[in-house]
Design a protein around this motif. Sequence first.
Motif, PDB file in Angstrom:
ATOM      1  N   UNK A  20       0.370  -1.162   0.091  1.00 66.03           N
ATOM      2  CA  UNK A  20      -0.199   0.000  -0.483  1.00 66.03           C
ATOM      3  C   UNK A  20       0.442   1.099   0.020  1.00 66.03           C
ATOM      4  N   UNK A  21       1.833   2.014  -1.493  1.00 66.25           N
ATOM      5  CA  UNK A  21       2.800   2.870  -1.039  1.00 66.25           C
ATOM      6  C   UNK A  21       1.717   3.985  -1.344  1.00 66.25           C
ATOM      7  N   UNK A  22       0.558   3.731  -1.794  1.00 70.47           N
ATOM      8  CA  UNK A  22       0.280   5.245  -2.453  1.00 70.47           C
ATOM      9  C   UNK A  22      -0.686   5.337  -1.232  1.00 70.47           C
ATOM     10  N   UNK A  23      -1.170   4.321  -0.588  1.00 67.42           N
ATOM     11  CA  UNK A  23      -1.883   4.818   0.828  1.00 67.42           C
ATOM     12  C   UNK A  23      -0.706   5.575   1.011  1.00 67.42           C
ATOM     13  N   UNK A  24       0.386   4.876   1.792  1.00 65.33           N
ATOM     14  CA  UNK A  24       0.775   5.606   2.958  1.00 65.33           C
ATOM     15  C   UNK A  24       1.856   6.575   2.385  1.00 65.33           C
ATOM     16  N   UNK A  25       1.844   7.604   1.700  1.00 67.30           N
ATOM     17  CA  UNK A  25       2.081   8.879   0.574  1.00 67.30           C
ATOM     18  C   UNK A  25       2.034   9.775   2.141  1.00 67.30           C
ATOM     19  N   UNK A  26       0.702  10.058   2.716  1.00 62.46           N
ATOM     20  CA  UNK A  26       1.012  10.964   3.909  1.00 62.46           C
ATOM     21  C   UNK A  26       2.064  10.623   4.765  1.00 62.46           C
ATOM     22  N   UNK A  27       2.126   9.246   5.633  1.00 64.16           N
ATOM     23  CA  UNK A  27       3.023   9.051   6.014  1.00 64.16           C
ATOM     24  C   UNK A  27       4.353   8.588   5.627  1.00 64.16           C
ATOM     25  N   UNK A  28       4.526   8.759   4.473  1.00 63.30           N
ATOM     26  CA  UNK A  28       6.227   9.078   4.354  1.00 63.30           C
ATOM     27  C   UNK A  28       6.105  11.042   3.907  1.00 63.30           C
ATOM     28  N   UNK A  29       5.299  11.501   3.975  1.00 66.56           N
ATOM     29  CA  UNK A  29       5.147  12.852   4.067  1.00 66.56           C
ATOM     30  C   UNK A  29       5.560  14.091   5.358  1.00 66.56           C
ATOM     31  N   UNK A  30       4.909  12.870   6.216  1.00 69.06           N
ATOM     32  CA  UNK A  30       5.320  13.376   7.145  1.00 69.06           C
ATOM     33  C   UNK A  30       6.288  12.788   8.138  1.00 69.06           C
ATOM     34  N   UNK A  31       7.240  11.797   7.581  1.00 60.67           N
ATOM     35  CA  UNK A  31       8.180  11.541   8.040  1.00 60.67           C
ATOM     36  C   UNK A  31       9.396  12.066   6.854  1.00 60.67           C
ATOM     37  N   UNK A  38      14.269  11.508   3.257  1.00 59.04           N
ATOM     38  CA  UNK A  38      14.400  10.865   3.239  1.00 59.04           C
ATOM     39  C   UNK A  38      15.155   9.360   2.394  1.00 59.04           C
ATOM     40  N   UNK A  39      15.731   8.875   2.383  1.00 59.31           N
ATOM     41  CA  UNK A  39      17.434   8.085   2.059  1.00 59.31           C
ATOM     42  C   UNK A  39      15.916   6.822   0.940  1.00 59.31           C
ATOM     43  N   UNK A  44      14.430   1.656  -0.418  1.00 59.20           N
ATOM     44  CA  UNK A  44      13.642   0.628  -0.925  1.00 59.20           C
ATOM     45  C   UNK A  44      14.834  -1.003  -0.872  1.00 59.20           C
ATOM     46  N   UNK A  45      15.675  -1.017  -0.880  1.00 56.27           N
ATOM     47  CA  UNK A  45      16.982  -1.965  -0.532  1.00 56.27           C
ATOM     48  C   UNK A  45      16.628  -2.555   0.601  1.00 56.27           C
ATOM     49  N   UNK A  46      16.623  -2.190   0.933  1.00 55.91           N
ATOM     50  CA  UNK A  46      16.770  -2.925   3.085  1.00 55.91           C
ATOM     51  C   UNK A  46      15.251  -3.996   2.634  1.00 55.91           C
ATOM     52  N   UNK A  47      13.835  -2.849   2.359  1.00 56.97           N
ATOM     53  CA  UNK A  47      13.211  -3.545   1.974  1.00 56.97           C
ATOM     54  C   UNK A  47      13.091  -4.891   1.393  1.00 56.97           C
ATOM     55  N   UNK A  48      13.606  -4.307  -0.072  1.00 56.78           N
ATOM     56  CA  UNK A  48      13.814  -5.710  -1.139  1.00 56.78           C
ATOM     57  C   UNK A  48      14.927  -6.746  -0.042  1.00 56.78           C
ATOM     58  N   UNK A  49      15.896  -6.994   0.176  1.00 52.67           N
ATOM     59  CA  UNK A  49      16.093  -7.583   1.120  1.00 52.67           C
ATOM     60  C   UNK A  49      16.262  -8.437   2.444  1.00 52.67           C
ATOM     61  N   UNK A 148       9.997   4.768  -6.860  1.00 51.30           N
ATOM     62  CA  UNK A 148       9.719   5.636  -7.777  1.00 51.30           C
ATOM     63  C   UNK A 148       8.486   6.279  -6.612  1.00 51.30           C
ATOM     64  N   UNK A 149       7.853   5.600  -5.973  1.00 53.31           N
ATOM     65  CA  UNK A 149       6.822   6.824  -5.016  1.00 53.31           C
ATOM     66  C   UNK A 149       7.219   7.296  -4.529  1.00 53.31           C
ATOM     67  N   UNK A 150       8.816   6.955  -3.392  1.00 50.85           N
ATOM     68  CA  UNK A 150       8.994   7.629  -2.622  1.00 50.85           C
ATOM     69  C   UNK A 150       9.720   8.614  -3.116  1.00 50.85           C
ATOM     70  N   UNK A 151      10.204   8.430  -4.084  1.00 45.80           N
ATOM     71  CA  UNK A 151      11.425   9.676  -4.455  1.00 45.80           C
ATOM     72  C   UNK A 151      10.152  10.728  -5.275  1.00 45.80           C
ATOM     73  N   UNK A 152       8.496  10.395  -5.993  1.00 46.22           N
ATOM     74  CA  UNK A 152       7.760  11.858  -6.921  1.00 46.22           C
ATOM     75  C   UNK A 152       7.172  11.403  -5.352  1.00 46.22           C
ATOM     76  N   UNK A 153       6.804  11.410  -3.465  1.00 43.70           N
ATOM     77  CA  UNK A 153       5.021  11.326  -3.042  1.00 43.70           C
ATOM     78  C   UNK A 153       5.213  12.531  -2.930  1.00 43.70           C
ATOM     79  N   UNK A 154       5.914  13.671  -3.285  1.00 45.08           N
ATOM     80  CA  UNK A 154       5.458  14.995  -3.342  1.00 45.08           C
ATOM     81  C   UNK A 154       4.952  15.229  -3.914  1.00 45.08           C
TER      82      UNK A 154
END
Length: 193
Positions: A20-31, A38-39, A44-49, A148-154
């Motif tokens: 639910x990366x799209x639904x988490x955009x508000x949380x990402x923006x607050x972080x 946010x790196x 992304x790499x840590x989550x993949x591993x 992509x979503x993390x990079x373009x969340x705003x």
Amino acid sequence: MELNFKEIFTATMVLFAVIDIIGNIPIILSLRDKNGHIHSEKAAIVAAVVMIVFLFLGESILSLIGINVNEFAVAGAFILFFIALEMVLGVTLFKEDESSSDLAAIFPLAFPMLAGPGSLTTLLSLRAEYSLANVIAAIIVNIIIVYIVLKTSSRLQRFLGKNGIIVIRKVFGVILLAIAVKLFAENIQELFN
């Protein structure tokens, strides 16, 4: 191992709904507001591993503590069910600790938001249904989408608007609810056989 695009597509959509990366955009923006930056690459790499390691070792870890995949999948179906209820009803059932340290890319972003209980449970369930190569391909596709979503969340937030994000979250919540019911029904039968 032959790649099956139907399996990859299905597994990708299931993981996409759970993460639910799209639904988490508000949380990402607050972080991002709290920590300045946010790196995205690190998250992304840590989550993949975490997901790939759990895909290979999760079943062994479970058998070590005396739990089979079907039991874990039924428990995971409950988690998915409650996550879906959160998405559809707009309530918060799971409380997450807030982190203000420089580790925001890893905690809470990579784990438990991206590679959390729901996605790890889903991975074991997908592994039981689909070929390993197809599940790995689905993880890679999802990590690319997450990056992509993390990079373009705003920009995504401005484009979709608050209502757009809410609609997408609710649609994926209903899909996830159906997946949880299917996962529960299939694995509960295996437990009684």
